[in-house]
Design a protein around this motif. Structure first.
Motif, short mmCIF file in Angstrom:
data_model
loop_
_atom_site.label_atom_id
_atom_site.label_comp_id
_atom_site.label_asym_id
_atom_site.label_seq_id
_atom_site.Cartn_x
_atom_site.Cartn_y
_atom_site.Cartn_z
N THR A 148 0.82 -1.23 -0.02
CA THR A 148 0.01 -0.09 0.16
C THR A 148 0.87 1.29 0.08
OG1 THR A 148 -1.90 -1.01 1.24
CG2 THR A 148 -1.83 1.31 1.04
N SER A 149 0.71 2.05 -0.97
CA SER A 149 1.21 3.46 -0.88
C SER A 149 0.39 4.56 -0.24
CB SER A 149 1.52 3.82 -2.30
OG SER A 149 0.40 4.07 -3.10
N LEU A 150 1.08 5.64 0.28
CA LEU A 150 0.13 6.76 0.74
C LEU A 150 -0.76 7.23 -0.50
CD1 LEU A 150 -0.33 8.77 2.80
CD2 LEU A 150 1.78 10.03 2.26
N ASP A 151 -0.33 7.22 -1.52
CA ASP A 151 -1.19 7.83 -2.65
C ASP A 151 -2.42 6.92 -2.78
OD1 ASP A 151 -0.92 9.46 -5.25
OD2 ASP A 151 -2.05 7.51 -5.78
N SER A 170 3.02 12.17 8.46
CA SER A 170 4.11 13.25 8.39
C SER A 170 5.41 13.18 9.30
CB SER A 170 3.28 14.75 8.69
OG SER A 170 2.27 15.07 7.72
N SER A 171 5.01 12.42 10.47
CA SER A 171 6.25 12.50 11.28
C SER A 171 7.12 11.37 10.92
CB SER A 171 5.73 12.11 12.93
OG SER A 171 6.80 11.86 13.77
N ASP A 172 6.52 10.26 10.31
CA ASP A 172 7.43 9.23 9.87
C ASP A 172 8.04 9.70 8.47
OD1 ASP A 172 6.62 7.31 11.49
OD2 ASP A 172 5.26 6.51 10.15
N ILE A 173 7.63 10.56 7.54
CA ILE A 173 8.03 11.03 6.33
C ILE A 173 9.29 12.06 6.36
CG2 ILE A 173 7.93 12.31 4.34
CD1 ILE A 173 4.80 11.05 4.23
N VAL A 174 8.96 13.01 7.75
CA VAL A 174 9.92 13.89 7.85
C VAL A 174 11.12 13.24 8.89
CG1 VAL A 174 10.33 16.06 9.23
CG2 VAL A 174 8.25 15.85 8.01
N SER A 175 11.02 12.28 9.46
CA SER A 175 12.08 11.58 10.13
C SER A 175 12.97 10.91 9.19
CB SER A 175 11.49 10.36 10.96
OG SER A 175 12.51 9.84 11.73
N GLY A 176 12.22 10.30 8.14
CA GLY A 176 13.25 9.73 7.11
C GLY A 176 13.94 10.89 6.30
N LEU A 177 13.28 11.94 5.97
CA LEU A 177 13.86 13.26 5.27
C LEU A 177 15.10 13.48 6.04
CD1 LEU A 177 11.03 15.02 3.71
CD2 LEU A 177 12.84 13.53 2.48
N SER A 178 14.77 13.75 7.61
CA SER A 178 15.96 14.23 8.38
C SER A 178 17.19 13.40 8.36
CB SER A 178 15.35 14.49 9.61
OG SER A 178 16.30 15.05 10.64
N VAL A 195 5.80 6.84 -1.04
CA VAL A 195 5.79 6.53 0.42
C VAL A 195 4.91 5.22 0.57
CG1 VAL A 195 5.06 7.19 2.43
CG2 VAL A 195 6.01 8.97 1.10
N LEU A 196 5.66 4.44 1.24
CA LEU A 196 4.95 2.98 1.38
C LEU A 196 4.40 2.82 2.85
CD1 LEU A 196 7.33 0.61 -0.45
CD2 LEU A 196 5.11 1.50 -1.41
N ILE A 197 3.26 2.42 3.00
CA ILE A 197 2.94 2.06 4.46
C ILE A 197 2.67 0.54 4.76
CG2 ILE A 197 0.90 2.60 5.81
CD1 ILE A 197 -0.25 4.53 3.97
N THR A 198 3.47 0.38 5.69
CA THR A 198 3.78 -0.97 6.30
C THR A 198 2.38 -1.53 6.97
OG1 THR A 198 4.70 -0.48 8.31
CG2 THR A 198 6.06 -0.71 6.78
N GLU A 199 2.37 -3.01 6.90
CA GLU A 199 1.24 -3.60 7.87
C GLU A 199 1.21 -3.02 8.89
OE1 GLU A 199 1.74 -7.71 7.63
OE2 GLU A 199 1.11 -7.76 5.55
N SER A 200 1.95 -2.35 9.91
CA SER A 200 1.97 -1.97 11.15
C SER A 200 1.43 -0.50 10.98
CB SER A 200 3.22 -2.13 11.75
OG SER A 200 4.23 -1.51 11.07
N GLY A 201 1.39 0.18 9.96
CA GLY A 201 1.07 1.36 9.54
C GLY A 201 2.36 2.42 9.59
N ARG A 202 3.35 2.10 9.45
CA ARG A 202 4.68 3.20 9.43
C ARG A 202 5.00 3.45 7.97
NH1 ARG A 202 9.38 0.89 12.89
NH2 ARG A 202 8.36 2.22 14.20
N CYS A 203 5.21 4.72 7.93
CA CYS A 203 5.59 5.24 6.37
C CYS A 203 7.24 4.81 6.25
CB CYS A 203 5.25 6.51 6.34
SG CYS A 203 3.34 6.59 6.11
N LYS A 204 7.47 4.57 4.96
CA LYS A 204 8.67 4.33 4.41
C LYS A 204 9.10 5.03 3.17
CE LYS A 204 9.88 -0.03 7.01
NZ LYS A 204 11.36 0.20 7.34
N ILE A 205 9.97 6.00 3.07
CA ILE A 205 10.20 6.62 1.86
C ILE A 205 10.98 5.62 0.76
CG2 ILE A 205 11.43 8.37 0.79
CD1 ILE A 205 11.24 9.89 3.54
N GLY A 206 10.48 5.51 -0.20
CA GLY A 206 11.21 4.58 -1.31
C GLY A 206 11.26 5.38 -2.57
N ASP A 207 11.93 4.64 -3.63
CA ASP A 207 12.19 5.10 -5.11
C ASP A 207 13.09 6.39 -4.88
OD1 ASP A 207 12.39 5.82 -7.80
OD2 ASP A 207 10.17 5.42 -8.03
#
Length: 334
Positions: A148-151, A170-178, A195-207
């Motif tokens: 699942t993507s954020l889109d 947003s907190s997850d995304i900005v943490s990754g960007l930082s 931005v991918l969303i894991t089964e646990s609901g965490r966002c991860k930046i990809g591509d």
């Protein structure tokens, strides 16, 4: 069209520009310094501690096709018994250099690990002999972060995101960007689809196919940085549209558009692509704020954050570290 950057300027350290095609590719094996690595499957289910620039093809199994694009395909697969995502980068007939740059750019994060970044497990420019080998630039094996993507979450789910979910994502995304910015890496294509969303609901930046490793001197140095023409025009910072050099603050602008999408559930721009880009540069066009941003105190504060992040001049935007602190404080108000 991406600028003609010499390949040697974007190769990760320790990865040669050309590798002889072999079933197992490790650059150290082709320099007269053959190394012995242990590829024993871990009893705890984790991947073995192999060098990231090594792929053991016998342990790789392709499953479902997850998606495709101009530079190749992404599959779900199994590697050493663990679910992974496999990106096969193909030679683009119209722009072979762009395909190669995209492959090497993905490896800007190959040596990094963070909970909000899709991790590279292994990568190689070698492929086993098959009919598709001639069309291949390379293969990248990554952790599988979910389907699942954020889109998809914004535009294809019955229930819109609430403010709390927007801030948590947003907190997850900005943490990754930082984290990326602390290593002088600018993503340059931050958007919900990446931005991918894991089964646990965490966002991860990809591509990371558009990413750049900037000079260590300063993220705002006007000279000596790589100019960037890739990415998605709706999220591209105005300075990039003007042809100026890429800085870390370009990601902050892209994040602002992404946060606006999460809150509004709408698409940022409509109309002709060239007209939109011209209006962003010449008239400071930005997406319009709906009533959602004015209904609550937190909504109004989010609007202020977005306004700050998509300022015209990069120097006027907050850093990812400052932004993370701001969003953390907003979360405490819920």
């Amino acid at each position: 069209m991406p600028s003609p950057i010499p390949v040697h300027r974007i190769l990760p350290k320790g990865f040669p520009a050309a590798i002889t095609l072999r079933p197992c590719s490790s650059p150290n094996q082709f320099r007269g310094k053959r190394r012995n690595f242990s590829f024993v499957k871990q009893s705890n289910g984790e991947l073995p501690q192999c060098p990231w620039y090594t792929v053991i093809w016998d342990e790789l199994k392709l499953l479902d096709l997850l998606g495709s694009g101009g530079f190749g395909w992404v599959y779900k697969g199994i590697y050493y018994g663990k679910t992974v995502a496999i990106k096969k980068v193909r030679k683009c007939t119209k722009n072979k250099l762009a395909a190669r740059q995209s492959f090497w750019a993905e490896l800007n994060v190959a040596h990094l690990a963070h909970e909000n970044i899709v991790k590279v497990v292994a990568a190689t420019t070698s492929v086993p002999a098959n009919p598709q080998a001639e069309d291949s630039v390379g293969t990248i094996i990554m952790e599988y972060a979910g389907g699942t993507s954020l889109d998809h979450r914004i535009y294809n789910c019955a229930h819109p995101l609430d403010v709390g979910e927007c801030l948590r994502f947003s907190s997850d995304i900005v943490s990754g960007l930082s984290f990326l910015h602390s290593h002088s890496i600018v993503h340059l294509d931050v958007k919900p689809a990446n931005v991918l969303i894991t089964e646990s609901g965490r966002c991860k930046i990809g591509d990371f196919g558009c990413s750049h490793k900037l000079a260590a001197t300063s993220d705002l140095t006007p000279n000596g940085q790589l100019r960037h023409l890739g990415g998605t025009y709706t999220h591209r910072a105005p300075e990039l549209l003007r042809g100026r050099n890429a800085t870390l603050k370009a990601d902050i602008y892209s994040f602002a558009i992404t946060l606006w999408q999460m809150m509004s559930g709408d698409h940022p721009f409509s109309g002709d692509r060239q007209c939109v880009m011209y209006a962003v540069v010449a008239y400071n066009l930005r997406p319009s704020f709906s009533h959602v941003f004015d209904e609550t105190l937190v909504g109004r504060k989010v609007r202020s954050v977005i306004d700050h992040c998509w300022k015209v001049e990069p120097i006027d935007r907050p850093s990812a570290e400052q932004l993370f602190e701001t969003i953390t404080n907003l979360n405490s108000l819920l």
